[in-house]
Design an enzyme around this catalytic site. Structure first.
Site, PDB file in Angstrom:
ATOM      1  N   GLY A 132       0.821  -1.213   0.000  1.00 16.77           N
ATOM      2  CA  GLY A 132       0.000   0.000   0.000  1.00 16.77           C
ATOM      3  C   GLY A 132       0.844   1.246   0.000  1.00 16.77           C
ATOM      4  O   GLY A 132       1.145   1.810   1.066  1.00 16.77           O
ATOM      5  N   TYR A 133       1.226   1.700  -1.186  1.00 19.37           N
ATOM      6  CA  TYR A 133       2.054   2.887  -1.322  1.00 19.37           C
ATOM      7  C   TYR A 133       1.311   4.016  -2.045  1.00 19.37           C
ATOM      8  O   TYR A 133       1.050   5.072  -1.494  1.00 19.37           O
ATOM      9  CB  TYR A 133       3.351   2.565  -2.080  1.00 19.37           C
ATOM     10  CG  TYR A 133       4.270   1.591  -1.379  1.00 19.37           C
ATOM     11  CD1 TYR A 133       4.300   1.494   0.008  1.00 19.37           C
ATOM     12  CD2 TYR A 133       5.131   0.764  -2.110  1.00 19.37           C
ATOM     13  CE1 TYR A 133       5.151   0.620   0.652  1.00 19.37           C
ATOM     14  CE2 TYR A 133       5.991  -0.114  -1.473  1.00 19.37           C
ATOM     15  CZ  TYR A 133       5.998  -0.192  -0.090  1.00 19.37           C
ATOM     16  OH  TYR A 133       6.843  -1.060   0.537  1.00 19.37           O
ATOM     17  N   SER A 134       0.972   3.800  -3.322  1.00 12.08           N
ATOM     18  CA  SER A 134       0.417   4.873  -4.164  1.00 12.08           C
ATOM     19  C   SER A 134      -0.933   5.355  -3.647  1.00 12.08           C
ATOM     20  O   SER A 134      -1.731   4.585  -3.107  1.00 12.08           O
ATOM     21  CB  SER A 134       0.270   4.393  -5.607  1.00 12.08           C
ATOM     22  OG  SER A 134       1.524   4.086  -6.176  1.00 12.08           O
ATOM     23  N   GLU A 248      11.920  -5.419  -4.420  1.00 13.10           N
ATOM     24  CA  GLU A 248      10.876  -5.780  -5.381  1.00 13.10           C
ATOM     25  C   GLU A 248      11.402  -5.725  -6.808  1.00 13.10           C
ATOM     26  O   GLU A 248      11.154  -6.623  -7.616  1.00 13.10           O
ATOM     27  CB  GLU A 248       9.679  -4.844  -5.228  1.00 13.10           C
ATOM     28  CG  GLU A 248       8.553  -5.162  -6.202  1.00 13.10           C
ATOM     29  CD  GLU A 248       7.415  -4.159  -6.132  1.00 13.10           C
ATOM     30  OE1 GLU A 248       6.338  -4.462  -6.677  1.00 13.10           O
ATOM     31  OE2 GLU A 248       7.597  -3.082  -5.552  1.00 13.10           O
TER      32      GLU A 248
END
Length: 395
Positions: A132-134, A248
């Site tokens: 959960g980044y963007s 990643e």
């Protein structure tokens, strides 16, 4: 840089190929080995793919580079690279976020309780994660994220939104970055939490993108979490996010799919004729193929730099960024080149009569743009190269 495999590494690669040959005989093999499913092939997004990952875990292929104290084999990362290349060639799920991004970051920074809870699950392929980044206004500029985590006793309450969260529709846990100090500089006030995807207040809404790839937006509505959800230290999340993204890029962007795509391009040109002559015999096409072949070799060398840095115990941030920018763009250029020469037949889908190579080039045309976005957009990669590699200041 000498990239010749040692005898031990060659034996390992042969063992992986033998394992995959055996798995190819499985009744469900078509469900977890699909080379044409670019965007999805690396994900354990079905029962058959998760079962395959469990068999990889039983084989000892997950977490090989982890310390023995945490269930790993403490062997060089080159073996994980060799494993992923063979998996990518077959279109099987890669070792993925759990082993690479999440697991290695938890080992470096997580509490002992977090290590004991999650690391065995990762090694047994019992858990899947979403990153959960963007956010709607924080994509390329990740540090500007606005998801709020406000202190509530000894825990936090989260409110806000994430978007483009691949795996949120099937993962069990959410590795999420949130702002815990709104008054700190934007890179300093971020923390990372691990939250179950079925937590009250979390809502997942799927988004279908090009190439029939599914991503998601996730909404936080008073999501209350305890202190055990915090990864590492409070407000140190930017460091963890950057490390996880570096892992990643190294884990996901293998070279074999690009090499395979180039060979398929050559086959398409050999079997397609114009005025009775194979396209591969056209002198203009030959010149362009030569140029593309040289660029494929360049991509291979850039990828070898990533492996070399990782094998030396470094986090290959700049090397991975350089490879990702070059290779994902080359995947688009190669696809455009083939479609330009195949003409209308190249646009036919797999179920259409006369489709070239079962319509795979139309599929590649839709999926290759996604590769330039996942794991950080090309613009983000260029910033990494400029800032970390060239020492240029950010505006």
């Amino acid at each position: 840089m000498d990239f010749k495999l040692s005898a031990e590494e060659s034996r390992f690669a042969e063992g992986v190929r033998a394992f995959l040959d055996q798995q190819a005989q499985h009744p469900d093999a078509a469900e977890f080995m699909a080379p044409d499913r670019d965007a999805h092939s690396q994900l354990a997004n079905s029962p058959e793919r998760r079962a395959f990952c469990k068999r990889m875990g039983a084989q000892g292929y997950l977490g090989m580079s982890w310390p023995e104290a945490y269930g790993g084999q403490d062997i060089p990362g080159i073996f994980e690279y060799l494993l992923n290349e063979e998996l990518a060639l077959r279109g099987a799920p890669l070792i993925g976020k759990g082993v690479g991004c999440i697991g290695k970051t938890i080992i470096r920074h997580g509490s002992e309780d977090m290590k004991q809870r999650f690391l065995p699950l990762i090694l047994d392929a019992e858990v899947e994660f979403a990153l959960g980044y963007s956010e709607p206004g924080s994509g390329s500029d990740l540090a500007s994220l606005k998801l709020k985590a406000e202190k509530d006793g000894d825990g936090w309450v989260l409110n806000g939104q994430k978007v483009w969260t691949t795996s949120a529709n099937f993962a069990e846990w959410y590795w999420v970055a949130a702002r815990t100090d709104p008054d700190a500089p934007k890179h300093k006030g971020i923390s990372v939490f691990l939250i179950p995807m079925d937590h009250p207040g979390l809502t997942v809404r799927p988004i279908e993108t090009m190439g029939h790839h599914w991503t998601n937006e996730v909404f936080f509505d008073n999501v209350r979490i305890g202190p055990e959800a915090l990864v590492g230290e409070l407000n140190k999340g930017w460091t963890y996010v950057c490390e996880a993204l570096d892992f990643e890029r190294f884990t996901f962007y293998t070279i074999n799919p690009l090499l395979q795509k180039f060979e398929r391009a050559l086959d398409a040109l050999r079997t397609t004729t114009r005025n009775g002559v194979p396209l591969a015999d056209d002198i203009g096409v030959k010149r362009q193929v030569g140029r593309l072949g040289a660029e494929v070799e360049t991509a291979k060398m850039l990828q070898r730099r990533v492996v070399d840095a990782a094998a030396k115990g470094q986090v290959p941030a700049v090397e991975a960024a350089m490879y990702k920018v070059f290779a994902t763009r080359l995947g688009q250029v190669l696809t455009d080149f083939v479609l330009d020469h195949l003409g209308p037949a190249g646009l036919l889908r797999s179920d259409a009569e006369g489709a070239v190579d079962n319509g795979v080039w139309e599929h590649f045309y839709q999926t290759t743009p996604l590769d330039t976005i996942g794991g950080g957009t090309s613009e983000v990669q260029k910033n990494i190269i400029a800032r970390r590699g060239l020492g240029l200041p950010l505006k």
